[in-house]
Scaffold this motif. Structure first.
Motif, mmCIF file in Angstrom:
data_model
loop_
_atom_site.group_PDB
_atom_site.id
_atom_site.type_symbol
_atom_site.label_atom_id
_atom_site.label_comp_id
_atom_site.label_asym_id
_atom_site.label_seq_id
_atom_site.Cartn_x
_atom_site.Cartn_y
_atom_site.Cartn_z
ATOM 1 N N ALA A 111 0.816 -1.204 0.000
ATOM 2 C CA ALA A 111 0.000 0.000 0.000
ATOM 3 C C ALA A 111 0.857 1.263 0.000
ATOM 4 O O ALA A 111 0.383 2.333 -0.319
ATOM 5 C CB ALA A 111 -0.931 0.010 1.211
ATOM 6 N N PHE A 112 2.129 1.141 0.371
ATOM 7 C CA PHE A 112 2.999 2.295 0.418
ATOM 8 C C PHE A 112 3.484 2.705 -0.972
ATOM 9 O O PHE A 112 4.008 3.779 -1.152
ATOM 10 C CB PHE A 112 4.214 2.017 1.311
ATOM 11 N N SER A 113 3.385 1.838 -1.945
ATOM 12 C CA SER A 113 3.899 2.131 -3.278
ATOM 13 C C SER A 113 2.738 2.347 -4.236
ATOM 14 O O SER A 113 1.916 1.457 -4.439
ATOM 15 C CB SER A 113 4.782 0.974 -3.767
ATOM 16 N N GLN A 114 2.672 3.531 -4.811
ATOM 17 C CA GLN A 114 1.592 3.864 -5.735
ATOM 18 C C GLN A 114 2.137 3.900 -7.166
ATOM 19 O O GLN A 114 3.082 4.630 -7.450
ATOM 20 C CB GLN A 114 0.984 5.221 -5.378
ATOM 21 N N ASN A 115 1.543 3.123 -8.023
ATOM 22 C CA ASN A 115 1.948 3.079 -9.431
ATOM 23 C C ASN A 115 0.710 3.238 -10.309
ATOM 24 O O ASN A 115 -0.188 2.397 -10.264
ATOM 25 C CB ASN A 115 2.640 1.754 -9.754
ATOM 26 N N ILE A 116 0.668 4.312 -11.065
ATOM 27 C CA ILE A 116 -0.474 4.586 -11.937
ATOM 28 C C ILE A 116 0.011 4.540 -13.379
ATOM 29 O O ILE A 116 0.979 5.212 -13.731
ATOM 30 C CB ILE A 116 -1.093 5.961 -11.634
ATOM 31 N N THR A 117 -0.647 3.746 -14.202
ATOM 32 C CA THR A 117 -0.250 3.608 -15.600
ATOM 33 C C THR A 117 -1.449 3.847 -16.515
ATOM 34 O O THR A 117 -2.608 3.744 -16.087
ATOM 35 C CB THR A 117 0.326 2.211 -15.886
ATOM 36 N N THR A 118 -1.159 4.163 -17.766
ATOM 37 C CA THR A 118 -2.211 4.333 -18.766
ATOM 38 C C THR A 118 -1.877 3.505 -20.001
ATOM 39 O O THR A 118 -0.713 3.276 -20.311
ATOM 40 C CB THR A 118 -2.355 5.805 -19.190
ATOM 41 N N GLN A 119 -2.898 3.069 -20.673
ATOM 42 C CA GLN A 119 -2.738 2.333 -21.923
ATOM 43 C C GLN A 119 -2.525 3.309 -23.081
ATOM 44 O O GLN A 119 -2.877 4.492 -22.972
ATOM 45 C CB GLN A 119 -3.979 1.469 -22.188
ATOM 46 N N PRO A 120 -1.959 2.841 -24.196
ATOM 47 C CA PRO A 120 -1.816 3.727 -25.361
ATOM 48 C C PRO A 120 -3.164 4.316 -25.776
ATOM 49 O O PRO A 120 -4.195 3.654 -25.690
ATOM 50 C CB PRO A 120 -1.257 2.781 -26.436
ATOM 51 N N ALA A 121 -3.122 5.571 -26.199
ATOM 52 C CA ALA A 121 -4.322 6.290 -26.664
ATOM 53 C C ALA A 121 -5.361 6.482 -25.566
ATOM 54 O O ALA A 121 -6.538 6.681 -25.841
ATOM 55 C CB ALA A 121 -4.960 5.585 -27.854
ATOM 56 N N SER A 122 -4.957 6.415 -24.298
ATOM 57 C CA SER A 122 -5.873 6.689 -23.199
ATOM 58 C C SER A 122 -5.276 7.777 -22.318
ATOM 59 O O SER A 122 -4.087 8.087 -22.409
ATOM 60 C CB SER A 122 -6.116 5.421 -22.370
ATOM 61 N N LYS A 123 -6.097 8.352 -21.457
ATOM 62 C CA LYS A 123 -5.641 9.413 -20.562
ATOM 63 C C LYS A 123 -6.269 9.183 -19.188
ATOM 64 O O LYS A 123 -7.306 8.530 -19.071
ATOM 65 C CB LYS A 123 -6.035 10.784 -21.111
ATOM 66 N N LYS A 124 -5.625 9.712 -18.164
ATOM 67 C CA LYS A 124 -6.136 9.519 -16.811
ATOM 68 C C LYS A 124 -5.850 10.762 -15.982
ATOM 69 O O LYS A 124 -4.772 11.355 -16.053
ATOM 70 C CB LYS A 124 -5.481 8.293 -16.181
ATOM 71 N N HIS A 125 -6.847 11.158 -15.187
ATOM 72 C CA HIS A 125 -6.683 12.284 -14.262
ATOM 73 C C HIS A 125 -6.613 11.740 -12.843
ATOM 74 O O HIS A 125 -7.408 10.879 -12.460
ATOM 75 C CB HIS A 125 -7.849 13.270 -14.380
ATOM 76 N N LEU A 126 -5.655 12.219 -12.056
ATOM 77 C CA LEU A 126 -5.538 11.773 -10.676
ATOM 78 C C LEU A 126 -5.175 12.949 -9.778
ATOM 79 O O LEU A 126 -4.626 13.954 -10.230
ATOM 80 C CB LEU A 126 -4.493 10.664 -10.546
ATOM 81 N N VAL A 127 -5.502 12.801 -8.505
ATOM 82 C CA VAL A 127 -5.196 13.826 -7.502
ATOM 83 C C VAL A 127 -4.279 13.194 -6.462
ATOM 84 O O VAL A 127 -4.622 12.182 -5.847
ATOM 85 C CB VAL A 127 -6.478 14.359 -6.825
#
Length: 342
Positions: A111-127
């Motif tokens: 839980a201490f390690s945060q990894n956010i990824t996106t696929q090709p041709a996609s987008k993601k918004h995060l806070v």
């Protein structure tokens, strides 16, 4: 984890044997590690008084670690063949390895390690935990350690492209590690493009002020001001030109320019669609680069060709095939680079 390598470089620095390249590597490793806790402990142990080397028995320490962890610890160095400081580093490296690499792991450590990824041709918004907004482009990744995020620094690692709107907090600088550069900010909005295989790492500043250091020249601090864009070589060393053997500049700073619709080409990828009306390929190229996360190489005889269209969910190949219908051209795609020719 690069703890073992860090200890080797610390040992060489302590003994005065480190080269300029090794000192730069050490600086980079100490700043690029996702978790600062281990590095802080390393520095504290290293600077603390050490037991005289002739009283240290490396075999006893290794055996103790193996008994406590139930695992075999590889001996990283032969103390009989290296200098005193490297021998000391070898001993403590084994201790660090036992504590951090071989010790029992807590069930909630993931839980201490945060990894956010996106696929090709996609987008993601995060806070992020501090309220910073991040828009992640396709085929990109953002990671950070939420256990230490915000304690002293707010550090993240980026691969690919992202737009950051950083929450102001002067007491806790926001640091982005992206390919060959480190970006330090306190509150600002900017775009970073650092895809693998990309020749240059780009940072485009919309507002605020950012400080950039490079892997090639870590002691040099480069300030970027609003409406400026910096392109830094992603190579470990400045590339030398073949003809006159002179080095190319490590970085280039240029001004940002919006198009006739007051849109920055560097941030157009954040929109849900990309529309262009009778634009030359020279004008359109930067927008396509940001939208599809690629680098375009356009022949001189194609730069003045004009195109009209709207891109929503089309792939790069579908877009180029559609554009060819109005002005024929050939193209080649290799990884993240595209060549367009007559």
């Amino acid at each position: 984890m690069n703890i073992e390598r860090i200890w080797v470089l610390l040992a060489k620095r302590k003994s005065g044997e480190a080269t300029d390249e090794e000192l730069a590597e050490l600086n980079d490793l100490l700043h690029r590690e996702a978790g600062n806790t281990e590095n802080e402990i390393v520095e504290k142990i290293w600077n603390a008084p050490l037991q005289p080397l002739n009283e240290i028995k490396p075999e006893d320490l290794w055996n103790k670690i193996e008994r406590s962890t139930g695992k075999t610890v590889a001996k990283p160095f032969d103390a009989g063949r290296i200098s005193t400081w490297l021998a000391a580093a070898a001993v403590v490296t084994a201790v660090i390895a036992g504590v951090f690499l071989l010790g029992p792991k807590k069930e909630n450590s993931v839980a201490f390690s945060q990894n956010i990824t996106t696929q090709p041709a996609s987008k993601k918004h995060l806070v992020l935990p501090d309220g910073t907004n991040v828009w992640l482009n396709g085929n990109s990744a953002l990671s950070y350690n939420d256990r230490v995020f915000g304690e002293r620094y707010r550090e993240v690692n980026l691969t690919g492209e992202a737009f950051f709107d950083v929450t102001k907090d002067a007491a806790h600088p926001f640091i982005i590690h992206a390919s060959s550069i480190n970006i330090t900010v306190k509150g600002t909005a900017f775009n970073v493009k650092a895809f693998p295989g990309q020749k240059n790492v780009e940072t485009s500043l919309v507002r605020g002020l950012v400080e950039i250091t490079t892997r090639q020249d870590p002691e040099r601090k480069i300030l970027l001001r609003p409406n400026e864009k910096i392109s830094v070589s992603a190579e470990k060393e400045p590339v030398k030109q073949a003809e006159n053997k002179t080095e190319q500049p490590l970085f280039i700073i240029t001004k940002l320019h919006t198009d006739e619709k007051d849109v920055l080409p560097e941030t157009v990828w954040m929109n849900s669609s990309l529309a262009f009306d009778n634009e030359s390929l020279e004008q359109l190229a930067p927008k396509l680069e940001s939208w599809f996360s690629v680098t375009l190489h356009v022949d001189e005889n194609m730069k003045e060709a004009h195109f009209t269209g709207t891109i929503t969910k089309e792939t790069l190949q579908q877009t180029l095939d559609a554009m060819k219908l109005s002005s024929p051209f050939g193209y080649e795609i290799k990884n993240n680079e595209v060549w367009i020719h007559k």
